[in-house]
Scaffold this motif. Structure first.
Motif, PDB file in Angstrom:
ATOM      1  N   ASN A 117       0.317  -0.891   0.186  1.00  7.90           N
ATOM      2  CA  ASN A 117       0.031   0.042  -0.236  1.00  7.90           C
ATOM      3  C   ASN A 117       1.070   1.006  -0.249  1.00  7.90           C
ATOM      4  N   GLY A 118       2.123   1.298  -0.527  1.00  8.24           N
ATOM      5  CA  GLY A 118       2.854   2.349  -1.025  1.00  8.24           C
ATOM      6  C   GLY A 118       3.906   2.791   0.297  1.00  8.24           C
ATOM      7  N   MET A 119       4.027   1.352   1.198  1.00  6.39           N
ATOM      8  CA  MET A 119       5.063   1.470   1.798  1.00  6.39           C
ATOM      9  C   MET A 119       6.389   0.938   1.676  1.00  6.39           C
ATOM     10  N   PRO A 120       7.494   1.008   2.438  1.00  4.01           N
ATOM     11  CA  PRO A 120       7.922   2.070   3.406  1.00  4.01           C
ATOM     12  C   PRO A 120       7.750   3.734   2.953  1.00  4.01           C
ATOM     13  N   GLY A 121       7.173   3.868   1.734  1.00  2.00           N
ATOM     14  CA  GLY A 121       7.162   5.317   1.390  1.00  2.00           C
ATOM     15  C   GLY A 121       8.496   6.998   1.763  1.00  2.00           C
ATOM     16  N   VAL A 122       7.714   7.398   2.936  1.00  7.57           N
ATOM     17  CA  VAL A 122       8.542   8.296   3.340  1.00  7.57           C
ATOM     18  C   VAL A 122       9.018   7.750   4.890  1.00  7.57           C
ATOM     19  N   LEU A 123       8.796   6.693   5.352  1.00  3.82           N
ATOM     20  CA  LEU A 123       9.652   5.636   6.395  1.00  3.82           C
ATOM     21  C   LEU A 123      11.125   4.741   5.582  1.00  3.82           C
ATOM     22  N   SER A 124      11.151   5.102   4.494  1.00  2.00           N
ATOM     23  CA  SER A 124      12.251   4.051   3.576  1.00  2.00           C
ATOM     24  C   SER A 124      13.407   4.096   4.657  1.00  2.00           C
ATOM     25  N   ALA A 125      13.784   5.235   4.177  1.00  2.58           N
ATOM     26  CA  ALA A 125      15.803   5.180   5.033  1.00  2.58           C
ATOM     27  C   ALA A 125      15.455   4.784   6.535  1.00  2.58           C
ATOM     28  N   ARG A 126      14.404   4.529   7.121  1.00  2.00           N
ATOM     29  CA  ARG A 126      13.688   3.571   8.561  1.00  2.00           C
ATOM     30  C   ARG A 126      13.461   3.073   8.584  1.00  2.00           C
ATOM     31  N   TRP A 127      12.826   2.063   7.379  1.00  2.00           N
ATOM     32  CA  TRP A 127      11.831   0.960   7.617  1.00  2.00           C
ATOM     33  C   TRP A 127      12.266  -0.015   8.603  1.00  2.00           C
ATOM     34  N   SER A 128      13.515  -0.333   8.863  1.00  2.00           N
ATOM     35  CA  SER A 128      13.867  -1.678  10.248  1.00  2.00           C
ATOM     36  C   SER A 128      14.497  -0.707  11.402  1.00  2.00           C
ATOM     37  N   GLY A 129      14.362   0.802  11.496  1.00  2.63           N
ATOM     38  CA  GLY A 129      13.874   0.706  12.854  1.00  2.63           C
ATOM     39  C   GLY A 129      15.366   1.733  12.944  1.00  2.63           C
ATOM     40  N   GLY A 130      16.181   1.563  12.318  1.00  7.31           N
ATOM     41  CA  GLY A 130      18.102   2.965  12.569  1.00  7.31           C
ATOM     42  C   GLY A 130      17.511   3.534  11.027  1.00  7.31           C
ATOM     43  N   HIS A 131      17.961   4.530  11.164  1.00  6.86           N
ATOM     44  CA  HIS A 131      17.994   5.159  10.154  1.00  6.86           C
ATOM     45  C   HIS A 131      19.765   5.058   9.395  1.00  6.86           C
ATOM     46  N   GLY A 132      19.591   4.730   7.479  1.00  2.00           N
ATOM     47  CA  GLY A 132      19.988   4.280   6.491  1.00  2.00           C
ATOM     48  C   GLY A 132      20.867   3.023   6.236  1.00  2.00           C
ATOM     49  N   ASP A 133      19.964   1.959   7.234  1.00  2.00           N
ATOM     50  CA  ASP A 133      20.568   0.907   7.312  1.00  2.00           C
ATOM     51  C   ASP A 133      20.773  -0.017   5.876  1.00  2.00           C
ATOM     52  N   ASP A 134      20.800   0.172   4.318  1.00  2.00           N
ATOM     53  CA  ASP A 134      20.447   0.062   3.516  1.00  2.00           C
ATOM     54  C   ASP A 134      20.278  -1.754   4.108  1.00  2.00           C
ATOM     55  N   ALA A 135      21.410  -2.330   4.036  1.00  2.00           N
ATOM     56  CA  ALA A 135      21.105  -4.237   4.311  1.00  2.00           C
ATOM     57  C   ALA A 135      20.365  -4.573   4.667  1.00  2.00           C
ATOM     58  N   ALA A 136      19.287  -3.850   6.377  1.00  4.64           N
ATOM     59  CA  ALA A 136      18.648  -3.892   7.619  1.00  4.64           C
ATOM     60  C   ALA A 136      17.311  -3.992   6.871  1.00  4.64           C
ATOM     61  N   ASN A 137      17.654  -2.741   5.875  1.00  7.09           N
ATOM     62  CA  ASN A 137      15.668  -2.150   5.548  1.00  7.09           C
ATOM     63  C   ASN A 137      15.583  -2.862   3.601  1.00  7.09           C
ATOM     64  N   ASN A 138      16.722  -3.535   3.314  1.00 11.45           N
ATOM     65  CA  ASN A 138      16.988  -4.436   2.272  1.00 11.45           C
ATOM     66  C   ASN A 138      16.023  -5.486   2.843  1.00 11.45           C
ATOM     67  N   GLU A 139      17.089  -6.419   3.815  1.00 11.27           N
ATOM     68  CA  GLU A 139      16.132  -7.751   4.596  1.00 11.27           C
ATOM     69  C   GLU A 139      14.767  -7.989   4.507  1.00 11.27           C
TER      70      GLU A 139
END
Length: 207
Positions: free
Chosen positions: A84-106
């Protein structure tokens, strides 16, 4: 010829390089692109907007007010159809921390692991705001449609680039992280948004 400094409200060297390439491609001279590391530190407003446009304006207004420079800020992210359009504005911190690309992708891959190929559509979205110390504001938006992979591919780019295959024929089934910088500039959401700012940037440069 006088050179005007323009602040990019980011410490991401790749974003600064991207704007410089856009200026070069448009033949715009006389603008000195600097990032947050080149100006005195100032308190950055929290990105509390509900949309990419609101967050880009928050960052650009904050930078222009603090430095007296014209400030360009972008807020970008990934909008996945099945979420439904997520992560959207939360993309950079989707996994909790900010800018953890590997965790966000996983995390994202796990969340859409059961989504069939025909429903793995998504779009990268970028809103760019250009704000002058005199209060002039320009906001533009670029979108880049594609589909989500099931495993990361490629070493170029950042963020969710390794998971995203653009619809553009020129990408030929390659992930965003497998494209060259020049290919990505011509196709990407941020490239599309920045291209819309060229007239304003050209005016700023007095051309």
């Amino acid at each position: 010829m006088t050179t005007q400094r323009i602040l990019v409200a980011s410490r991401n060297a790749k974003k600064l390089a991207e704007l410089r390439r856009v200026l070069d491609a448009a033949g715009i001279v006389g603008l000195d692109v600097v990032g947050l590391d080149a100006v005195p530190e100032y308190p950055e407003e929290p990105e509390t907007g509900a949309t990419f446009e609101e967050n880009a304006l928050i960052k650009a207004r904050s930078g222009a007010a603090a430095t007296g420079l014209v400030c360009l800020a972008d807020d970008s992210g990934l909008a996945v159809d099945a979420l439904n359009g997520m992560p959207g504005v939360l993309s950079a911190r989707w996994s909790g921390g900010h800018g953890d690309d590997a965790a966000n992708n996983e995390l994202l891959l796990n969340q859409i692991s059961d989504v069939p190929d025909e429903r793995r559509g998504a779009a990268f979205v970028s809103a760019c705001a250009l704000v002058g110390p005199n209060g002039d504001e320009t906001v533009v938006r670029g979108e880049w449609r594609g589909v989500m992979l099931r495993a990361p591919r490629g070493d170029n780019g950042f963020g969710y680039d390794p998971l995203f295959v653009p619809d553009d024929a020129v990408a030929s089934g390659r992930a965003s992280a497998e494209l060259s910088a020049s290919e990505k500039d011509a196709l990407s959401h941020r490239g599309k948004a920045l291209a819309q700012l060229v007239p304003a940037l050209r005016s700023l440069a007095g051309q």
